[in-house]
Design an enzyme around this catalytic site. Structure first.
Site, PDB file in Angstrom:
ATOM      1  N   ASP A   1       0.602   4.723   2.764  1.00 56.88           N
ATOM      2  CA  ASP A   1       1.373   4.205   1.637  1.00 56.88           C
ATOM      3  C   ASP A   1       2.671   5.007   1.570  1.00 56.88           C
ATOM      4  OD1 ASP A   1       1.826   2.866  -0.911  1.00 56.88           O
ATOM      5  OD2 ASP A   1      -0.350   2.692  -1.017  1.00 56.88           O
TER       6      ASP A   1
ATOM      7  N   ASP B   1       5.479   0.855  -1.274  1.00 59.55           N
ATOM      8  CA  ASP B   1       5.287   0.642  -2.699  1.00 59.55           C
ATOM      9  C   ASP B   1       6.566   0.113  -3.362  1.00 59.55           C
ATOM     10  OD1 ASP B   1       3.307   1.305  -4.919  1.00 59.55           O
ATOM     11  OD2 ASP B   1       5.069   2.363  -5.662  1.00 59.55           O
TER      12      ASP B   1
ATOM     13  N   GLU C   1       5.600  -4.026  -0.636  1.00 60.67           N
ATOM     14  CA  GLU C   1       5.107  -4.571  -1.896  1.00 60.67           C
ATOM     15  C   GLU C   1       6.321  -5.062  -2.670  1.00 60.67           C
ATOM     16  OE1 GLU C   1       2.495  -3.300  -5.812  1.00 60.67           O
ATOM     17  OE2 GLU C   1       4.120  -2.044  -5.112  1.00 60.67           O
TER      18      GLU C   1
ATOM     19  N   HIS D   1      -5.826  -2.431  -5.360  1.00 61.76           N
ATOM     20  CA  HIS D   1      -6.203  -1.442  -6.382  1.00 61.76           C
ATOM     21  C   HIS D   1      -5.568  -1.725  -7.740  1.00 61.76           C
ATOM     22  CE1 HIS D   1      -2.333  -0.349  -4.830  1.00 61.76           C
ATOM     23  NE2 HIS D   1      -2.150   0.463  -5.846  1.00 61.76           N
ATOM     24  N   ASP D   2      -4.691  -2.715  -7.824  1.00 60.90           N
ATOM     25  CA  ASP D   2      -4.034  -3.053  -9.092  1.00 60.90           C
ATOM     26  C   ASP D   2      -4.584  -4.346  -9.701  1.00 60.90           C
ATOM     27  OD1 ASP D   2      -2.257  -0.906  -8.822  1.00 60.90           O
ATOM     28  OD2 ASP D   2      -0.801  -2.124  -7.714  1.00 60.90           O
TER      29      ASP D   2
HETATM   30  C1  NOJ Z   1       2.590  -0.320  -7.283  1.00 57.28           C
HETATM   31  C2  NOJ Z   1       1.282   0.342  -6.990  1.00 57.28           C
HETATM   32  O1  NOJ Z   1       0.463  -0.548  -6.299  1.00 57.28           O
HETATM   33  C3  NOJ Z   1       0.714   0.773  -8.321  1.00 57.28           C
HETATM   34  O2  NOJ Z   1      -0.612   1.201  -8.223  1.00 57.28           O
HETATM   35  C4  NOJ Z   1       1.600   1.831  -8.890  1.00 57.28           C
HETATM   36  O3  NOJ Z   1       1.169   2.152 -10.184  1.00 57.28           O
HETATM   37  C5  NOJ Z   1       3.061   1.368  -8.952  1.00 57.28           C
HETATM   38  N1  NOJ Z   1       3.493   0.674  -7.796  1.00 57.28           N
HETATM   39  C6  NOJ Z   1       3.967   2.561  -9.125  1.00 57.28           C
HETATM   40  O4  NOJ Z   1       3.975   3.336  -7.962  1.00 57.28           O
END
Ligand code: NOJ
Length: 561
Positions: free
Chosen positions: A98, A199, A256, A329-330
């Site tokens: 990451d 990210d 992302e 994970h989100d």
């Molecule tokens: C996206 C990530 O997937 C998330 O988990 C994170 O809180 C935010 N970006 C900030 O880094």
């Protein structure tokens, strides 16, 4: 279509904190990942995407990095990392790291220096602005609630943080920052890692005028979107990163990119663009959003899902490439979100896997998805650990007066901790994740849903994922075939074809507990058919011109003309 190893790969995402604890402190670690490499090999994945393992004070579980070239104490040491990389490579598994460079932790040395004085050499590594009449420089709201600006007394100025107050945004306008990032990337790549998941990479370039963002009726703050999402110089920066770093290695990259459209995505991933291999789009993850964003937790409509997935399949088919995911994970667990985690738990988990894995793109499996892990409903907000969830609860319930039961229901539906409960390895205490108290509670359903019980059960969700992966490996059409939606307006069935040469893959998925009839459209002609995979054990050799589907049934046929 250009072929590439990363198009033919299946990725498995590990969120280390919740994966496997090897030293009994209640927190997953690198040793735990090493222990489970054989399990991943058995599943058949090619690449691990490792969520952040870098040094971090864990305000946002590692997405707040205080040292990019060191390992988080709870996870182990750099020696453990090197061991993991070597062992994974020995087994033919690649590791994609990451890369979190929109922001650092406020405990990163750069920020510690930066906040000291306005003439510190690191001052311009971050975005500092004067306030206006005692208020922040503009109305931008943070993704984790409150203003995106934090006042810092030492120099009486505000710094920008699009995420938590402990995640100050880096200033990408500053060439020194960019070069530091590129050097750090090269350091990891020279170690032998196989790529980066980047990210919120489409937020790195901000409109330097920092204008106020539009305010919705219910929002306390303005949306930074128009001035920071796919900002003015983002493609220039990624192009530079590609030229200076990425192009020098045979690696895989995925950005992302929340808020990206297919047109914009092509700018990031187009063959001729020299930026990234693929992006994570979020349109399907936004289904059910309402006035309180995801915390509205409205129901979803299958036709919206079909429309969105199809738009991405068609939008990127010429010269681009898709990532395919239901989970990370989100996000909440897909079997709870788009399936039925009660009566049709197994069938719907397999159906959803089929629907996604037969599309064009690189599939991502999030830890626990392969055994059908479900959402969790902790009784009180105190049991939640995620900063986004806790802050949103405070803002919506305590400040804006949303009903707390309604908010808890939304958290059950959409909160990030749904994905972060420990992986359920077996039916022993704490699901075999740890011998200590886990950092976040285990989902109480671990006695029914766990890896151990599924490994040797041929009918398990695990073995179904394994089969889907092996089908992809054996059939080029699954990787490269052209996608076309059929039965476009059907309310219950999601069906599509993939075409390569004189072959066609026919994918039929029932998204409901009803038994709708599938009618093959007349334009689909074939001479012979082969049943490839399905989630019911019944014989599927009969006619496919018209038949009744079972609840959440999925079938895949290969048609020869
Ligand atoms: C996206 C990530 O997937 C998330 O988990 C994170 O809180 C935010 N970006 C900030 O880094």
């Amino acid at each position: 279509m250009n072929k590439a190893w990363w198009k033919e790969s299946v990725v498995y995402q590990i969120y280390p904190r919740s994966f496997k604890d090897s030293n009994g402190d209640g927190i997953g670690d690198l040793g735990g990942i090493i222990e489970k490499l054989d399990y991943l090999k058995e599943l058949g994945i090619d690449v691990i995407w490792l969520s952040p393992v870098y040094k971090s004070p864990n305000d946002d579980n590692g997405y707040d990095i205080s040292d990019y070239q060191d390992i988080m104490t709870e996870f182990g040491t750099m020696e453990d990392f090197d061991k993991l990389l070597k062992k994974a490579h020995d087994k033919g598994i690649k590791i994609m790291m990451d890369l979190v460079v929109n922001h650092t932790s406020d405990e990163h040395q750069w920020f510690i220096e930066s906040r000291k004085s306005i003439d510190n050499e690191y001052r311009d590594y971050y975005l500092w602005k004067k306030g206006v009449d005692g208020q922040p420089p503009n109305n931008w709201g943070s993704c984790f609630s409150g203003s995106a600006w934090k006042y810092d007394e030492s120099t009486e100025m505000y710094f920008l943080h699009l995420f938590s107050q402990k995640q100050p945004d880096l200033n990408w306008e500053n060439k020194k920052v960019r070069n530091e990032v590129y050097d750090m990337m090269k350091w990891w790549l020279d170690k032998g890692i196989d790529g980066f998941r980047m990210d919120v990479i489409n937020l790195i370039s901000k409109d330097q005028q920092f204008p106020d963002g539009p305010k919705g009726e219910t929002s306390l703050y303005g949306d930074f979107g128009p001035y920071s999402v796919n900002g003015p110089r983002v493609h220039e920066f990624l192009n530079e990163m590609n030229r200076k770093v990425l192009s020098k290695y045979d690696i895989m990259t995925v950005g992302e990119t929340p808020g990206v459209t297919t047109e914009e995505a092509m700018k990031y991933v187009g063959n001729d663009r020299n930026e990234l291999n693929m992006v994570f789009q979020f349109e399907h993850m936004g289904l059910g959003d309402g006035p309180d964003g995801k915390w509205s937790n409205l129901s979803f409509d299958l036709n919206d899902l079909k429309r969105i997935m199809t738009k991405w399949q068609k939008g990127l088919e010429n010269g681009g490439w898709n990532s395919l995911y239901w989970n990370n994970h989100d996000q909440p667990r897909v079997v709870s979100r788009f399936g039925n985690d009660k009566k049709y738990w197994k069938q719907s988990a397999k159906m959803l896997a089929t629907c996604l894995h037969m599309m064009q793109g690189t599939p991502y499996i999030y830890q626990g998805e392969e055994i059908g892990m479900t959402n969790v409903a902790f009784e009180s907000i105190e049991e939640y650990r995620d900063i986004e969830t806790i802050n949103a609860y405070n803002e919506l319930v305590n400040i804006k007066g949303k009903d707390s039961a309604e908010m808890m229901a939304a958290i059950y539906g959409r909160g990030r901790d749904n994905a972060r409960t420990p992986v359920q390895w077996d039916d022993s205490e704490n699901a075999g994740f740890t011998t200590d108290t886990p950092w976040i509670k285990v989902n109480p359903n671990y006695r029914q849903i766990n890896v151990k019980s599924q490994l040797h059960d041929q009918d398990s969700i695990f073995n179904y994922y394994k089969k889907l992966i092996s089908i992809r490996k054996k059939n080029e059409i699954v990787v490269y075939g052209t996608y076309n939606l059929i039965l476009e307006d059907h309310q219950e069935i999601y069906s599509y074809t993939r075409t390569l040469g004189d072959k066609k893959l026919l994918v039929i998925c029932n998204f409901t507990e009803n038994t709708p009839v599938f009618n093959l459209p007349e334009e689909i002609k074939y001479n012979s058919k082969e049943f490839i995979v399905g989630n019911y054990t019944t014989e599927c050799a009969g006619s496919i011109e018209s038949f009744e589907l079972k609840p959440y049934e999925a079938r895949v046929y290969l048609l020869h003309s």
